[in-house]
Design a protein around this motif. Structure first.
Motif, PDB file in Angstrom:
ATOM      1  N   ASP A   1       0.858  -1.178   0.000  1.00 48.28           N
ATOM      2  CA  ASP A   1       0.000   0.000   0.000  1.00 48.28           C
ATOM      3  C   ASP A   1       0.896   1.229   0.000  1.00 48.28           C
ATOM      4  OD1 ASP A   1      -1.717   2.127   0.587  1.00 48.28           O
ATOM      5  OD2 ASP A   1      -2.775   1.048   2.163  1.00 48.28           O
ATOM      6  N   PRO A   2       0.795   2.106  -0.996  1.00 45.56           N
ATOM      7  CA  PRO A   2       1.681   3.277  -1.028  1.00 45.56           C
ATOM      8  C   PRO A   2       1.509   4.193   0.179  1.00 45.56           C
ATOM      9  CG  PRO A   2      -0.058   3.482  -2.666  1.00 45.56           C
ATOM     10  CD  PRO A   2      -0.144   2.094  -2.123  1.00 45.56           C
ATOM     11  N   ALA A   3       0.348   4.169   0.800  1.00 46.89           N
ATOM     12  CA  ALA A   3       0.101   5.034   1.957  1.00 46.89           C
ATOM     13  C   ALA A   3       0.892   4.597   3.190  1.00 46.89           C
ATOM     14  CB  ALA A   3      -1.392   5.071   2.284  1.00 46.89           C
ATOM     15  N   THR A   4       1.412   3.379   3.186  1.00 46.06           N
ATOM     16  CA  THR A   4       2.184   2.902   4.335  1.00 46.06           C
ATOM     17  C   THR A   4       3.673   2.819   4.012  1.00 46.06           C
ATOM     18  OG1 THR A   4       1.871   0.582   3.740  1.00 46.06           O
ATOM     19  CG2 THR A   4       0.228   1.569   5.210  1.00 46.06           C
ATOM     20  N   THR A   5       4.083   3.437   2.917  1.00 46.94           N
ATOM     21  CA  THR A   5       5.490   3.438   2.525  1.00 46.94           C
ATOM     22  C   THR A   5       5.965   4.868   2.321  1.00 46.94           C
ATOM     23  OG1 THR A   5       5.074   3.385   0.152  1.00 46.94           O
ATOM     24  CG2 THR A   5       5.150   1.253   1.278  1.00 46.94           C
ATOM     25  N   THR A   6       7.256   5.011   2.116  1.00 48.63           N
ATOM     26  CA  THR A   6       7.810   6.327   1.809  1.00 48.63           C
ATOM     27  C   THR A   6       7.570   6.702   0.349  1.00 48.63           C
ATOM     28  OG1 THR A   6       9.964   5.328   1.342  1.00 48.63           O
ATOM     29  CG2 THR A   6       9.598   6.142   3.586  1.00 48.63           C
TER      30      THR A   6
ATOM     31  N   VAL B   1      -9.276   7.093  -3.783  1.00 46.93           N
ATOM     32  CA  VAL B   1      -9.031   5.660  -3.571  1.00 46.93           C
ATOM     33  C   VAL B   1      -7.828   5.289  -4.434  1.00 46.93           C
ATOM     34  CG1 VAL B   1     -11.400   5.039  -2.994  1.00 46.93           C
ATOM     35  CG2 VAL B   1     -10.667   4.987  -5.370  1.00 46.93           C
ATOM     36  N   TRP B   2      -7.108   4.245  -4.036  1.00 46.98           N
ATOM     37  CA  TRP B   2      -5.934   3.838  -4.789  1.00 46.98           C
ATOM     38  C   TRP B   2      -5.743   2.333  -4.690  1.00 46.98           C
ATOM     39  CZ3 TRP B   2      -6.006   6.963  -0.541  1.00 46.98           C
ATOM     40  CH2 TRP B   2      -5.520   6.420   0.649  1.00 46.98           C
ATOM     41  N   THR B   3      -4.888   1.846  -5.559  1.00 48.11           N
ATOM     42  CA  THR B   3      -4.556   0.425  -5.588  1.00 48.11           C
ATOM     43  C   THR B   3      -3.251   0.194  -4.840  1.00 48.11           C
ATOM     44  OG1 THR B   3      -3.227   0.608  -7.602  1.00 48.11           O
ATOM     45  CG2 THR B   3      -5.594   0.175  -7.875  1.00 48.11           C
ATOM     46  N   ARG B   4      -2.902  -1.050  -4.728  1.00 44.11           N
ATOM     47  CA  ARG B   4      -1.570  -1.415  -4.242  1.00 44.11           C
ATOM     48  C   ARG B   4      -0.579  -1.146  -5.368  1.00 44.11           C
ATOM     49  NH1 ARG B   4      -1.347  -3.466   0.624  1.00 44.11           N
ATOM     50  NH2 ARG B   4      -3.286  -4.112   1.580  1.00 44.11           N
ATOM     51  N   MET B   5       0.697  -1.204  -5.062  1.00 45.21           N
ATOM     52  CA  MET B   5       1.726  -0.835  -6.038  1.00 45.21           C
ATOM     53  C   MET B   5       2.193  -2.025  -6.879  1.00 45.21           C
ATOM     54  SD  MET B   5       4.135   1.784  -3.901  1.00 45.21           S
ATOM     55  CE  MET B   5       4.475   0.694  -2.533  1.00 45.21           C
ATOM     56  N   VAL B   6       2.710  -1.685  -8.058  1.00 48.62           N
ATOM     57  CA  VAL B   6       3.392  -2.647  -8.917  1.00 48.62           C
ATOM     58  C   VAL B   6       4.799  -2.133  -9.188  1.00 48.62           C
ATOM     59  CG1 VAL B   6       1.312  -3.557 -10.040  1.00 48.62           C
ATOM     60  CG2 VAL B   6       2.499  -1.599 -11.056  1.00 48.62           C
ATOM     61  N   ASN B   7       5.676  -3.054  -9.493  1.00 44.04           N
ATOM     62  CA  ASN B   7       7.044  -2.727  -9.887  1.00 44.04           C
ATOM     63  C   ASN B   7       7.005  -1.889 -11.160  1.00 44.04           C
ATOM     64  OD1 ASN B   7       9.795  -2.775 -10.480  1.00 44.04           O
ATOM     65  ND2 ASN B   7       9.757  -4.876 -11.209  1.00 44.04           N
ATOM     66  N   ASP B   8       7.805  -0.842 -11.212  1.00 43.71           N
ATOM     67  CA  ASP B   8       7.907  -0.026 -12.419  1.00 43.71           C
ATOM     68  C   ASP B   8       9.378   0.235 -12.746  1.00 43.71           C
ATOM     69  OD1 ASP B   8       6.118   1.347 -14.374  1.00 43.71           O
ATOM     70  OD2 ASP B   8       7.343   3.065 -13.809  1.00 43.71           O
TER      71      ASP B   8
ATOM     72  N   ALA C   1       8.131   2.519  -8.383  1.00 46.91           N
ATOM     73  CA  ALA C   1       6.877   1.774  -8.286  1.00 46.91           C
ATOM     74  C   ALA C   1       5.736   2.664  -8.745  1.00 46.91           C
ATOM     75  CB  ALA C   1       6.654   1.307  -6.860  1.00 46.91           C
ATOM     76  N   ALA C   2       4.618   2.042  -9.141  1.00 45.64           N
ATOM     77  CA  ALA C   2       3.460   2.781  -9.640  1.00 45.64           C
ATOM     78  C   ALA C   2       2.187   2.212  -9.035  1.00 45.64           C
ATOM     79  CB  ALA C   2       3.406   2.699 -11.167  1.00 45.64           C
ATOM     80  N   TRP C   3       1.157   3.061  -9.003  1.00 48.27           N
ATOM     81  CA  TRP C   3      -0.162   2.630  -8.557  1.00 48.27           C
ATOM     82  C   TRP C   3      -1.209   3.525  -9.199  1.00 48.27           C
ATOM     83  CZ3 TRP C   3       3.434   5.062  -5.571  1.00 48.27           C
ATOM     84  CH2 TRP C   3       3.099   6.276  -4.979  1.00 48.27           C
ATOM     85  N   ALA C   4      -2.443   3.040  -9.231  1.00 52.14           N
ATOM     86  CA  ALA C   4      -3.553   3.820  -9.777  1.00 52.14           C
ATOM     87  C   ALA C   4      -4.250   4.530  -8.628  1.00 52.14           C
ATOM     88  CB  ALA C   4      -4.537   2.913 -10.503  1.00 52.14           C
ATOM     89  N   ARG C   5      -4.688   5.753  -8.896  1.00 50.32           N
ATOM     90  CA  ARG C   5      -5.451   6.511  -7.900  1.00 50.32           C
ATOM     91  C   ARG C   5      -6.588   7.225  -8.599  1.00 50.32           C
ATOM     92  NH1 ARG C   5      -3.209  11.723  -4.722  1.00 50.32           N
ATOM     93  NH2 ARG C   5      -3.472  12.568  -6.800  1.00 50.32           N
ATOM     94  N   TYR C   6      -7.731   7.159  -7.964  1.00 55.05           N
ATOM     95  CA  TYR C   6      -8.872   7.936  -8.440  1.00 55.05           C
ATOM     96  C   TYR C   6      -9.121   9.011  -7.399  1.00 55.05           C
ATOM     97  CZ  TYR C   6     -13.337   9.326 -10.273  1.00 55.05           C
ATOM     98  OH  TYR C   6     -14.364  10.064 -10.790  1.00 55.05           O
ATOM     99  N   PRO C   7      -9.074  10.295  -7.805  1.00 51.89           N
ATOM    100  CA  PRO C   7      -9.163  11.372  -6.821  1.00 51.89           C
ATOM    101  C   PRO C   7     -10.540  11.571  -6.196  1.00 51.89           C
ATOM    102  CG  PRO C   7      -8.984  12.273  -9.035  1.00 51.89           C
ATOM    103  CD  PRO C   7      -8.827  10.790  -9.157  1.00 51.89           C
ATOM    104  N   GLY C   8     -11.557  10.912  -6.722  1.00 51.87           N
ATOM    105  CA  GLY C   8     -12.903  11.048  -6.153  1.00 51.87           C
ATOM    106  C   GLY C   8     -13.656  12.233  -6.744  1.00 51.87           C
TER     107      GLY C   8
END
Length: 139
Positions: free
Chosen positions: A44-49, A111-118, A74-81
């Protein structure tokens, strides 16, 4: 008298060490974990630096952002709402790793997703709503 002075010095040293531990205690920023490339996959990007230097690098026509952290690679998708018509967002990389998040619109917050390697590969963000499916460009 020497015993009293020695005890006082020992007690004083213990207090100084205890006080220095309070100043060096973990802060919220340092409590976050760090990762790089493939070690970020599924986190979860919110729990990492990774969130600290993240930037939006591309956006789908449905408003889903691809967020990228240069320090974590790393990358993740986010929808700003803000609207209630996007119901699933997904991040995927060119190696086939993907994470999605389903939510009930309603104009809520991000809302956002978990991260993937980029690291040395590309990723994109996708979204599904009642009318279809759209992805951002690869980055």
């Amino acid at each position: 008298m020497k015993t009293y002075a020695r005890r006082f010095a020992t007690a004083g040293s213990a207090l100084v060490l205890a006080a220095s531990g309070l100043f060096m205690a973990s802060t919220p920023a340092s409590a976050a974990t760090s990762c790089l490339g493939s070690t970020c996959t599924g986190k979860d990007p919110a729990t990492t630096t990774c969130q600290n230097d993240a930037k939006t690098v591309t956006t789908s026509i449905l408003g889903t952002e691809l967020r990228y952290s240069p320090s974590c690679r790393a990358a993740w998708a986010r929808y700003p709402g803000g609207t209630d018509w996007v119901h699933t967002i997904k991040v995927e990389n060119s190696q086939g790793n993907a994470y999605s998040t389903r939510f009930n619109g309603g104009g809520g917050g991000a809302v956002w997703t978990r991260m993937v390697n980029d690291k040395d590969i590309v990723s994109r963000a996708c979204a599904t709503d009642d009318g279809g499916y759209a992805c951002s460009s690869w980055y």
